[in-house]
Design a protein around this motif. Structure first.
Motif, PDB file in Angstrom:
ATOM      1  N   UNK A  71       0.836  -1.319  -0.115  1.00  0.00           N
ATOM      2  CA  UNK A  71      -0.048  -0.081   0.170  1.00  0.00           C
ATOM      3  C   UNK A  71       0.944   1.050   0.042  1.00  0.00           C
ATOM      4  N   UNK A  72       1.733   1.420   0.841  1.00  0.00           N
ATOM      5  CA  UNK A  72       2.952   2.276   0.642  1.00  0.00           C
ATOM      6  C   UNK A  72       3.591   2.799  -0.565  1.00  0.00           C
ATOM      7  N   UNK A  73       3.951   1.310  -1.228  1.00  0.00           N
ATOM      8  CA  UNK A  73       4.372   1.456  -2.528  1.00  0.00           C
ATOM      9  C   UNK A  73       3.625   2.213  -3.472  1.00  0.00           C
ATOM     10  N   UNK A  74       2.213   1.638  -3.333  1.00  0.00           N
ATOM     11  CA  UNK A  74       1.327   2.161  -4.351  1.00  0.00           C
ATOM     12  C   UNK A  74       1.137   3.726  -4.233  1.00  0.00           C
ATOM     13  N   UNK A  75       0.872   4.009  -2.786  1.00  0.00           N
ATOM     14  CA  UNK A  75       0.653   5.528  -2.508  1.00  0.00           C
ATOM     15  C   UNK A  75       1.883   6.398  -2.962  1.00  0.00           C
ATOM     16  N   UNK A  76       3.091   5.951  -2.894  1.00  0.00           N
ATOM     17  CA  UNK A  76       4.292   6.497  -3.342  1.00  0.00           C
ATOM     18  C   UNK A  76       4.236   6.756  -4.728  1.00  0.00           C
ATOM     19  N   UNK A  77       3.810   5.683  -5.441  1.00  0.00           N
ATOM     20  CA  UNK A  77       3.888   5.738  -6.992  1.00  0.00           C
ATOM     21  C   UNK A  77       2.749   6.687  -7.677  1.00  0.00           C
ATOM     22  N   UNK A  92      -7.119  19.283  -3.213  1.00  0.00           N
ATOM     23  CA  UNK A  92      -6.061  18.797  -3.761  1.00  0.00           C
ATOM     24  C   UNK A  92      -5.477  17.842  -3.130  1.00  0.00           C
ATOM     25  N   UNK A  93      -5.762  16.311  -3.217  1.00  0.00           N
ATOM     26  CA  UNK A  93      -5.134  15.289  -2.696  1.00  0.00           C
ATOM     27  C   UNK A  93      -4.308  14.346  -3.662  1.00  0.00           C
ATOM     28  N   UNK A  94      -3.130  13.808  -3.100  1.00  0.00           N
ATOM     29  CA  UNK A  94      -2.600  12.877  -4.076  1.00  0.00           C
ATOM     30  C   UNK A  94      -3.741  11.731  -4.547  1.00  0.00           C
ATOM     31  N   UNK A  95      -3.544  11.064  -5.682  1.00  0.00           N
ATOM     32  CA  UNK A  95      -4.233  10.201  -5.997  1.00  0.00           C
ATOM     33  C   UNK A  95      -4.337   8.679  -5.183  1.00  0.00           C
ATOM     34  N   UNK A  96      -3.219   8.377  -4.789  1.00  0.00           N
ATOM     35  CA  UNK A  96      -3.145   7.108  -3.744  1.00  0.00           C
ATOM     36  C   UNK A  96      -3.689   7.420  -2.575  1.00  0.00           C
ATOM     37  N   UNK A  97      -3.771   8.466  -2.019  1.00  0.00           N
ATOM     38  CA  UNK A  97      -4.226   8.754  -0.773  1.00  0.00           C
ATOM     39  C   UNK A  97      -5.870   8.928  -1.098  1.00  0.00           C
ATOM     40  N   UNK A  98      -6.203   9.363  -2.050  1.00  0.00           N
ATOM     41  CA  UNK A  98      -7.753   9.297  -2.388  1.00  0.00           C
ATOM     42  C   UNK A  98      -8.393   8.083  -2.618  1.00  0.00           C
TER      43      UNK A  98
END
Length: 133
Positions: A71-77, A92-98
């Motif tokens: 999950x961390x790798x997915x969010x960072x990518x 405005x939020x990063x896509x992975x966090x969304x």
């Protein structure tokens, strides 16, 4: 129930170092290990313990850790920003966090629905128990 002695599954009974296993040694006969003090018979026969709560907890923790790393790798990518609009607010939020927040919201909804169903079944079982007595 906790056992005083646990051996990994698939291993035979513990033979102390220095105990030669030979045909003239009476402790090497098939039933000799059953009489060892402090060792449950199923362990002495080499059956071991198949499943423990501690083992299940450890397995769950390892799997959970692997999922968190993925999950961390997915969010960072997926750090590209996306705009979310909720009523009058705009974020405005990063896509992975969304996507993580959407998955958490789905899990919470699923847990609430499951809890309501469990309460319904529990009430029905209590009513049935009262009628039977």
């Amino acid at each position: 129930m906790a056992r005083p002695f646990e051996e990994p599954m698939g291993t035979g009974p513990h033979v102390p170092v220095g105990d030669p296993v030979s045909s003239d040694n009476p402790s090497s006969s098939p039933g000799a290990h059953d009489a060892r003090p402090g060792v449950p018979p199923e362990v002495a026969r080499g059956k071991g313990i198949r499943h423990t709560r501690t083992g299940a907890t450890w397995t769950g923790l390892v799997i959970g850790t692997l999922v968190l790393v993925l999950l961390l790798i997915f969010i960072l990518q997926n750090l590209d920003g996306v705009v979310l609009e909720l009523f009058a607010w705009e974020f405005t939020v990063p896509l992975g966090v969304t996507l993580l927040l959407a998955a958490i919201a789905g899990a919470v909804i699923m847990a609430l629905v499951g809890s309501i169903r469990i309460l319904q079944i529990r009430r029905a079982a209590n009513r049935q128990r009262e009628l039977a007595s």
